[in-house]
Enzyme design. Structure first.
Site, PDB file in Angstrom:
ATOM      1  N   HIS A  99      10.384 -20.208  53.878  1.00 45.38           N
ATOM      2  CA  HIS A  99      10.415 -20.650  53.537  1.00 45.38           C
ATOM      3  C   HIS A  99       9.896 -22.497  53.039  1.00 45.38           C
ATOM      4  O   HIS A  99      11.584 -23.004  52.705  1.00 45.38           O
ATOM      5  CB  HIS A  99      10.764 -20.291  51.618  1.00 45.38           C
ATOM      6  CG  HIS A  99      10.435 -20.377  50.485  1.00 45.38           C
ATOM      7  ND1 HIS A  99      10.340 -19.720  49.541  1.00 45.38           N
ATOM      8  CD2 HIS A  99       9.412 -21.613  50.037  1.00 45.38           C
ATOM      9  CE1 HIS A  99       9.858 -20.290  48.590  1.00 45.38           C
ATOM     10  NE2 HIS A  99       9.127 -21.714  48.557  1.00 45.38           N
ATOM     11  N   HIS A 124       2.520 -33.327  62.676  1.00 47.53           N
ATOM     12  CA  HIS A 124       2.164 -32.363  63.585  1.00 47.53           C
ATOM     13  C   HIS A 124       3.123 -32.032  64.986  1.00 47.53           C
ATOM     14  O   HIS A 124       4.484 -32.522  64.769  1.00 47.53           O
ATOM     15  CB  HIS A 124       1.605 -33.701  65.046  1.00 47.53           C
ATOM     16  CG  HIS A 124       2.320 -34.763  64.969  1.00 47.53           C
ATOM     17  ND1 HIS A 124       2.833 -34.933  65.593  1.00 47.53           N
ATOM     18  CD2 HIS A 124       2.812 -35.831  64.020  1.00 47.53           C
ATOM     19  CE1 HIS A 124       3.698 -35.947  65.169  1.00 47.53           C
ATOM     20  NE2 HIS A 124       3.504 -36.613  64.367  1.00 47.53           N
ATOM     21  N   SER A 134       6.557 -11.092  40.327  1.00 47.98           N
ATOM     22  CA  SER A 134       6.904 -11.326  39.195  1.00 47.98           C
ATOM     23  C   SER A 134       5.765 -12.769  39.666  1.00 47.98           C
ATOM     24  O   SER A 134       5.005 -12.770  40.408  1.00 47.98           O
ATOM     25  CB  SER A 134       7.873 -11.363  39.326  1.00 47.98           C
ATOM     26  OG  SER A 134       8.858 -11.552  41.025  1.00 47.98           O
ATOM     27  N   GLY A 135       6.536 -13.485  38.614  1.00 48.71           N
ATOM     28  CA  GLY A 135       6.355 -15.172  39.182  1.00 48.71           C
ATOM     29  C   GLY A 135       6.055 -15.588  40.627  1.00 48.71           C
ATOM     30  O   GLY A 135       4.641 -16.271  40.972  1.00 48.71           O
ATOM     31  N   ASP A 194       6.790  -2.266  43.054  1.00 49.30           N
ATOM     32  CA  ASP A 194       7.987  -3.119  42.702  1.00 49.30           C
ATOM     33  C   ASP A 194       8.973  -1.774  42.492  1.00 49.30           C
ATOM     34  O   ASP A 194       8.325  -0.847  42.330  1.00 49.30           O
ATOM     35  CB  ASP A 194       7.767  -4.448  41.611  1.00 49.30           C
ATOM     36  CG  ASP A 194       8.836  -4.935  41.280  1.00 49.30           C
ATOM     37  OD1 ASP A 194       9.903  -4.820  41.424  1.00 49.30           O
ATOM     38  OD2 ASP A 194       7.867  -6.345  41.216  1.00 49.30           O
TER      39      ASP A 194
END
Ligand SMILES: CC(C)(COP(=O)(O)OP(=O)(O)OC[C@H]1O[C@@H](n2cnc3c(N)ncnc32)[C@H](O)[C@@H]1OP(=O)(O)O)[C@@H](O)C(=O)NCCC(=O)NCCS
Length: 206
Positions: A147, A138, A12-13, A34
């Site tokens: 995420h 850094h 999907s997206g 899927d």
């Protein structure tokens, strides 16, 4: 499959972005797994079934694959079930990302999107997503299956815990520690440490 090539797990997206990352370095993407065959198939990929089906496992043993699932908990679960079968996803790194030589990038399941910058001595854990145009300064550390959303900025020496989501366009001040499984809202400015399993929003983030 008639031709060796990359397999997307999830279609999907989020997987469309991964497809584009692979294409940026001329990889061939052939198929997807899927829960069900998708009505929308923008890249004309072959459907192999669920990633646990016998037919799919045979192809995953023979071809490189990526786990194209944005949800941190689900991505981690799928990774665990495949790695139990010795099947490990590769990293997907966009041609336009800039990764300093002294950064430590884990070996499996990491997505590094277009325009991402990873500065010296940063560490990126297994299964992490660095979404479009984010900046990892850094000595930052991004935990496994975290995420970092599009355009987010981690200033120097920030630690992001495993499975944490850092919202699009947010800014994390230098030296901050964010726990595991945290949700940081889009556009937040984080100036204090954030404990595990919490959600913070706004400027300053609370
Ligand atoms: C933080 C977030 C998870 C909250 O989602 P939600 O639980 O569905 O919350 P709602 O949209 O119902 O909003 C609840 C309240 O929080 C406010 N709010 C929501 N997101 C906010 C944000 N990012 N910053 C500040 N306030 C926010 C809403 O205005 C609302 O306030 P109100 O109660 O005074 O009306 C979501 O808005 C968000 O920022 N997600 C990240 C999006 C993103 O980065 N996507 C990138 C994908 S790659």
């Amino acid at each position: 499959l008639d031709q060796k090539g990359y397999i997307l797990i999830g279609y999907s997206g989020h997987s469309y972005v991964l497809y584009n990352i692979l294409k940026s370095t001329d990889k061939i993407v052939t198929a997807y797994c899927d829960q069900e065959e998708k009505a929308s198939n923008p890249f004309n990929l072959k459907y192999l079934g669920t990633e646990t089906s016998e037919a799919a496992v045979a192809e995953l043993e023979d071809n490189p694959f990526v786990i194209a699932i944005g949800d941190n908990a689900i991505r981690k679960k799928v990774y665990a079930s495949l790695s139990a079968k010795q099947l490990l996803p590769v990293n997907a790194i966009h041609a336009t990302s800039i990764i300093c030589q002294s950064a430590h990038i884990g070996s499996n399941g990491i997505m590094i999107s277009a325009g991402v910058i990873i500065n010296p001595l940063a560490t990126i854990g297994t299964g992490a997503i660095l979404n479009t145009g984010c900046i990892i300064e850094h000595e930052c550390s991004v935990g496994s299956f975290a995420h970092i959303g599009p355009g987010a900025v981690l200033c120097g020496n920030v630690n992001v815990g495993p499975q944490t989501f850092v919202g699009a366009g947010s800014v994390i001040r230098q030296g901050i520690t964010i726990g595991a499984n945290v949700m940081i809202g889009a556009g937040a400015v984080v100036v204090k440490n954030v404990p595990d399993n919490t959600k913070v929003l706004g400027n300053p983030a609370r």
